[in-house]
Design an enzyme around this catalytic site. Structure first.
Site, PDB file in Angstrom:
ATOM      1  CB  ALA A  67      -0.897  -0.019   1.229  1.00 37.97           C
ATOM      2  N   GLY A 110       0.642  -5.107   1.011  1.00 34.48           N
ATOM      3  CA  GLY A 110      -0.606  -5.211   0.249  1.00 34.48           C
ATOM      4  C   GLY A 110      -0.401  -5.828  -1.127  1.00 34.48           C
ATOM      5  CD  GLU A 113      -2.029  -7.880   3.229  1.00 32.14           C
ATOM      6  OE1 GLU A 113      -1.973  -6.693   2.846  1.00 32.14           O
ATOM      7  OE2 GLU A 113      -2.311  -8.209   4.394  1.00 32.14           O
ATOM      8  CD  GLU A 133       2.244  -5.653   5.640  1.00 31.05           C
ATOM      9  OE1 GLU A 133       3.125  -6.511   5.875  1.00 31.05           O
ATOM     10  OE2 GLU A 133       1.331  -5.820   4.806  1.00 31.05           O
TER      11      GLU A 133
HETATM   12  N1  DAK Z   1       4.561   3.251  -0.691  1.00 33.45           N
HETATM   13  C1  DAK Z   1       4.929   4.427  -1.259  1.00 33.45           C
HETATM   14  N2  DAK Z   1       6.045   4.589  -1.985  1.00 33.45           N
HETATM   15  C2  DAK Z   1       6.834   3.523  -2.170  1.00 33.45           C
HETATM   16  C3  DAK Z   1       6.523   2.265  -1.591  1.00 33.45           C
HETATM   17  C4  DAK Z   1       5.321   2.144  -0.825  1.00 33.45           C
HETATM   18  N3  DAK Z   1       4.923   1.002  -0.311  1.00 33.45           N
HETATM   19  N4  DAK Z   1       7.513   1.409  -1.935  1.00 33.45           N
HETATM   20  C5  DAK Z   1       8.390   2.101  -2.691  1.00 33.45           C
HETATM   21  N5  DAK Z   1       7.988   3.380  -2.835  1.00 33.45           N
HETATM   22  C6  DAK Z   1       8.632   4.447  -3.585  1.00 33.45           C
HETATM   23  C7  DAK Z   1       9.864   4.950  -2.817  1.00 33.45           C
HETATM   24  O1  DAK Z   1       9.479   5.891  -1.838  1.00 33.45           O
HETATM   25  C8  DAK Z   1      10.649   5.566  -3.944  1.00 33.45           C
HETATM   26  O2  DAK Z   1      10.072   6.813  -4.254  1.00 33.45           O
HETATM   27  P1  DAK Z   1      11.012   8.134  -4.383  1.00 33.45           P
HETATM   28  O3  DAK Z   1      11.766   8.219  -3.105  1.00 33.45           O
HETATM   29  O4  DAK Z   1      11.913   7.823  -5.560  1.00 33.45           O
HETATM   30  O5  DAK Z   1      10.044   9.231  -4.641  1.00 33.45           O
HETATM   31  C9  DAK Z   1      10.385   4.635  -5.115  1.00 33.45           C
HETATM   32  O6  DAK Z   1       9.162   3.958  -4.777  1.00 33.45           O
HETATM   33  C10 DAK Z   1      11.473   3.590  -5.307  1.00 33.45           C
HETATM   34  O7  DAK Z   1      11.663   2.941  -4.077  1.00 33.45           O
HETATM   35  P2  DAK Z   1      13.123   2.777  -3.404  1.00 33.45           P
HETATM   36  O8  DAK Z   1      14.006   3.902  -3.760  1.00 33.45           O
HETATM   37  O9  DAK Z   1      12.891   2.525  -1.940  1.00 33.45           O
HETATM   38  O10 DAK Z   1      13.639   1.459  -4.128  1.00 33.45           O
HETATM   39  P3  DAK Z   1      14.637   0.353  -3.575  1.00 33.45           P
HETATM   40  O11 DAK Z   1      14.884  -0.536  -4.734  1.00 33.45           O
HETATM   41  O12 DAK Z   1      15.798   0.984  -2.884  1.00 33.45           O
HETATM   42  O13 DAK Z   1      13.790  -0.442  -2.462  1.00 33.45           O
HETATM   43  C11 DAK Z   1      11.879  -1.618  -1.589  1.00 33.45           C
HETATM   44  C12 DAK Z   1      12.722  -1.185  -2.849  1.00 33.45           C
HETATM   45  C13 DAK Z   1      10.612  -2.290  -2.108  1.00 33.45           C
HETATM   46  C14 DAK Z   1      12.682  -2.600  -0.760  1.00 33.45           C
HETATM   47  C15 DAK Z   1      11.543  -0.354  -0.741  1.00 33.45           C
HETATM   48  O14 DAK Z   1      10.990   0.632  -1.619  1.00 33.45           O
HETATM   49  C16 DAK Z   1      10.565  -0.625   0.348  1.00 33.45           C
HETATM   50  O15 DAK Z   1      10.913  -1.154   1.399  1.00 33.45           O
HETATM   51  N6  DAK Z   1       9.266  -0.256   0.141  1.00 33.45           N
HETATM   52  C17 DAK Z   1       8.260  -0.361   1.156  1.00 33.45           C
HETATM   53  C18 DAK Z   1       7.803  -1.787   1.296  1.00 33.45           C
HETATM   54  C19 DAK Z   1       6.741  -1.919   2.386  1.00 33.45           C
HETATM   55  O16 DAK Z   1       7.004  -1.624   3.555  1.00 33.45           O
HETATM   56  N7  DAK Z   1       5.545  -2.360   2.010  1.00 33.45           N
HETATM   57  C20 DAK Z   1       4.444  -2.528   2.916  1.00 33.45           C
HETATM   58  C21 DAK Z   1       3.615  -1.246   2.997  1.00 33.45           C
HETATM   59  S1  DAK Z   1       2.255  -1.349   4.166  1.00 33.45           S
HETATM   60  C22 DAK Z   1      -5.365  -2.517   3.819  1.00 33.45           C
HETATM   61  C23 DAK Z   1      -4.907  -3.054   2.676  1.00 33.45           C
HETATM   62  C24 DAK Z   1      -3.542  -3.146   2.459  1.00 33.45           C
HETATM   63  C25 DAK Z   1      -2.654  -2.681   3.394  1.00 33.45           C
HETATM   64  C26 DAK Z   1      -3.117  -2.131   4.562  1.00 33.45           C
HETATM   65  C27 DAK Z   1      -4.481  -2.058   4.789  1.00 33.45           C
HETATM   66  N8  DAK Z   1      -6.770  -2.451   4.092  1.00 33.45           N
HETATM   67  C28 DAK Z   1      -7.696  -3.101   3.195  1.00 33.45           C
HETATM   68  C29 DAK Z   1      -7.239  -1.735   5.213  1.00 33.45           C
HETATM   69  C30 DAK Z   1      -1.246  -2.783   3.109  1.00 33.45           C
HETATM   70  C31 DAK Z   1      -0.273  -2.185   3.811  1.00 33.45           C
HETATM   71  C32 DAK Z   1       1.084  -2.173   3.263  1.00 33.45           C
HETATM   72  O17 DAK Z   1       1.333  -2.731   2.218  1.00 33.45           O
END
Ligand code: DAK
Length: 259
Positions: A67, A110, A113, A133
């Site tokens: 997400a 997400g 998921e 998360e």
């Molecule tokens: N959200 C927003 N931006 C993201 C992102 C994310 N999840 N993942 C990556 N980006 C963006 C980065 O901020 C970056 O943007 P700029 O800084 O260039 O503007 C760009 O994408 C490239 O990312 P990186 O520079 O970080 O790239 P790397 O190759 O160095 O790293 C990475 C890739 C995937 C390891 C890293 O980006 C990362 O850790 N991303 C976050 C992964 C994460 O934590 N995902 C879980 C998010 S929480 C729900 C439904 C669903 C959910 C919740 C509730 N309901 C139905 C209620 C889900 C929640 C989640 O998924």
């Protein structure tokens, strides 16, 4: 209106549609708008008689990195409650036609998921699956603790959910999370091929078979067997059953009409 964050290809193969998540700069992070577009596209394709199977992909680098954290960061519990993303996810879950995820690169949070909401998963060698998360102070919210655990078992699910560790495509295949691992240049092609194979079969039988397999996740064995039996009987009311069995007897290929 043209969607902004997804691309819809209505016929990539006979009776096969393809939805591509398309926020490449953000690694296809699932913002609310993208999820609404995806929901609406799936509703439209589910109602389209020219579509019998649907492939969902991202690009080579990311299926979806979760997400959109930037969109979520400032939200309160009441904001989250009022946005009610669950109704969007619940509608996606109700898609009757088979969904095949074509995954390359990151499928996180997400994104993972969403992949697990699909019925079959084709991954490239570079695919990485994770529920990270916990590293940003929350936990999976769209089925990650439940579907992952059912797919890979408690030990690996606990490790992934509690540490946020990503697993490789090979590890995911060994654990039973995905169907197969394919070289990166072929993963989408293989997902479309698999969808085409399913789309050549009776769409009624396919939908009822999907519904019956999913029933196994939320029913006792007895209830599930009862449900299966009803759908099995029901298919004998279809022209496709007559056609499928007659074609076997006649030693020819069946032509299924979804009637
Ligand atoms: N959200 C927003 N931006 C993201 C992102 C994310 N999840 N993942 C990556 N980006 C963006 C980065 O901020 C970056 O943007 P700029 O800084 O260039 O503007 C760009 O994408 C490239 O990312 P990186 O520079 O970080 O790239 P790397 O190759 O160095 O790293 C990475 C890739 C995937 C390891 C890293 O980006 C990362 O850790 N991303 C976050 C992964 C994460 O934590 N995902 C879980 C998010 S929480 C729900 C439904 C669903 C959910 C919740 C509730 N309901 C139905 C209620 C889900 C929640 C989640 O998924």
């Amino acid at each position: 209106m043209q969607p902004q964050f997804i691309i819809i290809h209505r016929q990539v193969a006979p009776y096969v549609a393809h939805i591509q998540l398309n926020r490449p700069k953000e690694l296809n992070a699932l913002n609310l708008e993208l999820m609404i577009e995806l929901r609406d596209a799936l509703k439209m394709l589910d109602a389209d008689d020219n579509v019998r199977a649907i492939v969902i992909s991202g690009n080579e680098k990311a299926f979806a990195a979760g997400a959109d954290i930037k969109q979520m960061a400032g939200k309160t519990a009441m904001d989250m409650y009022n946005i009610d993303q669950f109704s969007t996810w619940d509608t996606i879950k109700k898609t009757k036609k088979p969904l095949i995820a074509a995954v390359s690169g990151f499928a996180l949070g997400g994104g993972c998921e969403l992949v697990m909401l699909c019925d079959m998963i084709v991954a490239s060698e570079t695919a990485r699956f994770g529920q990270p998360e916990i590293k940003i102070g929350v936990m999976p919210g769209a089925g990650g603790t439940q579907r992952l655990t059912r797919a890979v078992g408690k030990a690996l699910a606990m490790e992934m959910v509690l540490t946020g560790r990503f697993i490789t495509a090979q590890e995911a295949a060994r654990a039973g999370l995905i169907n197969r691992v394919i070289p990166v240049e072929l993963f989408l092609q293989e997902a479309i091929r698999l969808a085409t194979e399913v789309a050549a079969l009776s769409p009624l039988a396919v939908k009822m078979a999907k519904e019956s397999v999913l029933k196994a996740f939320d029913s006792s064995l007895e209830e599930g067997l009862h449900f299966e039996r009803k759908n099995f009987y029901l298919l004998f009311a279809s022209e496709d059953q007559k056609e499928g069995m007659q074609a076997f007897v006649d030693k020819r290929s069946p032509v299924f009409k979804g009637k």
